[in-house]
Design an enzyme around this catalytic site. Structure first.
Site, short mmCIF file in Angstrom:
data_model
loop_
_atom_site.label_atom_id
_atom_site.label_comp_id
_atom_site.label_asym_id
_atom_site.label_seq_id
_atom_site.Cartn_x
_atom_site.Cartn_y
_atom_site.Cartn_z
N GLY A 161 49.00 40.33 35.77
CA GLY A 161 47.82 40.11 36.83
C GLY A 161 47.94 40.56 38.17
N ASP A 176 40.91 43.37 38.13
CA ASP A 176 41.93 44.21 38.29
C ASP A 176 41.68 45.25 39.19
OD1 ASP A 176 42.44 43.01 35.44
OD2 ASP A 176 44.36 43.48 36.32
C1 LIG Z 1 44.06 37.55 39.03
S1 LIG Z 1 43.75 38.99 38.23
C2 LIG Z 1 44.42 38.90 36.64
C3 LIG Z 1 43.86 39.84 35.73
O1 LIG Z 1 45.01 40.72 35.10
C4 LIG Z 1 45.09 40.56 33.79
O2 LIG Z 1 45.43 41.75 33.13
P1 LIG Z 1 46.88 41.58 32.58
O3 LIG Z 1 47.42 40.26 31.92
O4 LIG Z 1 47.18 42.78 31.65
O5 LIG Z 1 47.89 42.10 33.94
C5 LIG Z 1 43.39 40.53 33.47
O6 LIG Z 1 42.76 41.54 33.68
C6 LIG Z 1 43.24 39.12 34.88
O7 LIG Z 1 41.71 39.15 34.85
#
Ligand SMILES: CSC[C@H]1O[C@H](OP(=O)(O)O)[C@H](O)[C@@H]1O
Length: 351
Positions: A54, A241
């Site tokens: 995240g 992101d």
């Molecule tokens: C609050 S931003 C969270 C964002 O990050 C996630 O990706 P990952 O789980 O691969 O870090 C996803 O894109 C979310 O929207």
């Protein structure tokens, strides 16, 4: 476990007894387990392996990783301490390339370190800055929630991936807006996509919302079109992101498809993100999309779900163009198209 504002939320990441403590998200939803690290290389591995994930959460993880590097450096001078921290910065930065918050968090802590005078004061100012970043994340999420809640009524809201407390320190960006809307009295129902291949939606978002007593239903990613075509969805909200000055949104793979379907069905599509997710310098051609290992797609656990040696394309993120984004919710307010102008004005506002 509750992430609700009225209860003391369990933090996704925190500093305790000179160690970084985080929820091991690879164990959710079946086990709420915590891990503790005292070395920045362990934090780097945790980011790389999605123990913590995240965008805002990995920004804070990077900051605490640098605090560990400063704490355990045996440098005799401040300049040598900064050099040791630069080594850690490179290691932490190389873990995941797409979320801009990681770079933002690392750069912020390194700037604090360079302003230090001696080893002792630099160490303590770096740790104070990392702790402050974690506290600011909660405050920023709640401000974002207040600004975004007004966009929602008694709605069924679709969300993709996890942009909740588990993607931040304790409250969430997209799920923070959902929490704030519910706390303001709206009757909110959520439809969460499972979000293949890592299933942040089914493993994390459904877990968070169920534990907060928020009405949530899970759908396979392939049922997004069906849900919208059958009028099950009033609005969509996701996290991000990286957001460019032009309003190009980089988010979990599949977001572009959700946004396209929302446009097809006349459903508002909102993005919630703090200012630390905005990248005012890059153009789309500059953004590196993280490509993750094939095994995330070809199997679940120890069960193969594809032929051995099959070719795999597994990008972790995609880009949603600004024309598909109804509004971007931040801690300073909501911006609407045309984004190049509204985002520039946003950064010109006082907090
Ligand atoms: C609050 S931003 C969270 C964002 O990050 C996630 O990706 P990952 O789980 O691969 O870090 C996803 O894109 C979310 O929207």
């Amino acid at each position: 476990m509750s992430y609700m504002a009225d209860a003391q939320p369990i933090r996704t990441i925190q500093w305790r007894d000179n160690r970084v403590v985080m929820i091991d998200q690879t164990k959710l939803p079946t086990e709420l387990a915590f891990v503790e690290y005292d070395d920045y290389n362990q934090v780097a591995d945790a980011i790389r392996n999605l123990v913590i994930r995240g965008a805002p959460a990995i920004g804070v993880a990077g900051a605490f990783g640098l605090a560990l590097a400063a704490l355990h450096s045996d440098a005799a001078t401040k300049d040598l301490l900064v050099e040791d921290m630069q080594t850690a910065q490179r290691t932490l930065f190389e873990t995941r390339p797409t979320a801009i918050n990681l770079k933002w968090g690392l750069d912020h802590i390194m700037a604090v370190a360079r302003r230090g005078t001696g080893v002792g004061d630099t160490r303590s100012s770096v740790l104070d800055a990392a702790k402050q970043m974690a506290e600011d994340d909660i405050r920023i999420n709640k401000s974002m929630g207040r600004h975004g809640a007004g966009l929602f009524g008694d709605d069924t809201i679709m969300t993709h991936c996890n942009a909740g407390a588990l993607a931040t320190v304790a409250y969430g960006t997209a799920l923070g807006v959902i929490r704030a809307a519910r706390e303001s009295g709206k009757k909110i129902r959520v439809i969460a996509t499972e979000t293949r291949p890592v299933q942040q939606g089914s493993r994390l978002t459904a877990f968070e919302l169920k534990h907060d007593g928020i009405d949530v239903s899970l759908i396979p990613d392939t049922a997004v079109g069906y849900s919208m075509a059958n009028h099950l969805v009033d609005k969509v909200i996701v996290g991000a992101d990286r957001i460019l000055r032009t309003g190009h949104v980089y988010n979990k793979i599949g977001t572009y498809q959700v946004a396209t379907m929302a446009r097809q069905h006349g459903i508002p599509f909102y993005v919630a993100a703090p200012l630390s997710t905005f990248d005012m310098e890059s153009d789309p051609a500059d953004v590196v999309i993280e490509q993750r290992r094939p095994s995330e797609v070809t199997g679940t656990g120890d069960r193969m779900t594809a032929p051995e040696g099959i070719g795999v394309i597994n990008p972790a993120f995609d880009m949603t163009p600004p024309e598909l984004v109804s509004g971007i919710i931040t801690e300073r307010g909501v911006v609407s198209p045309p984004y190049e102008r509204s985002i520039r004005e946003l950064f010109g506002r006082k907090n």
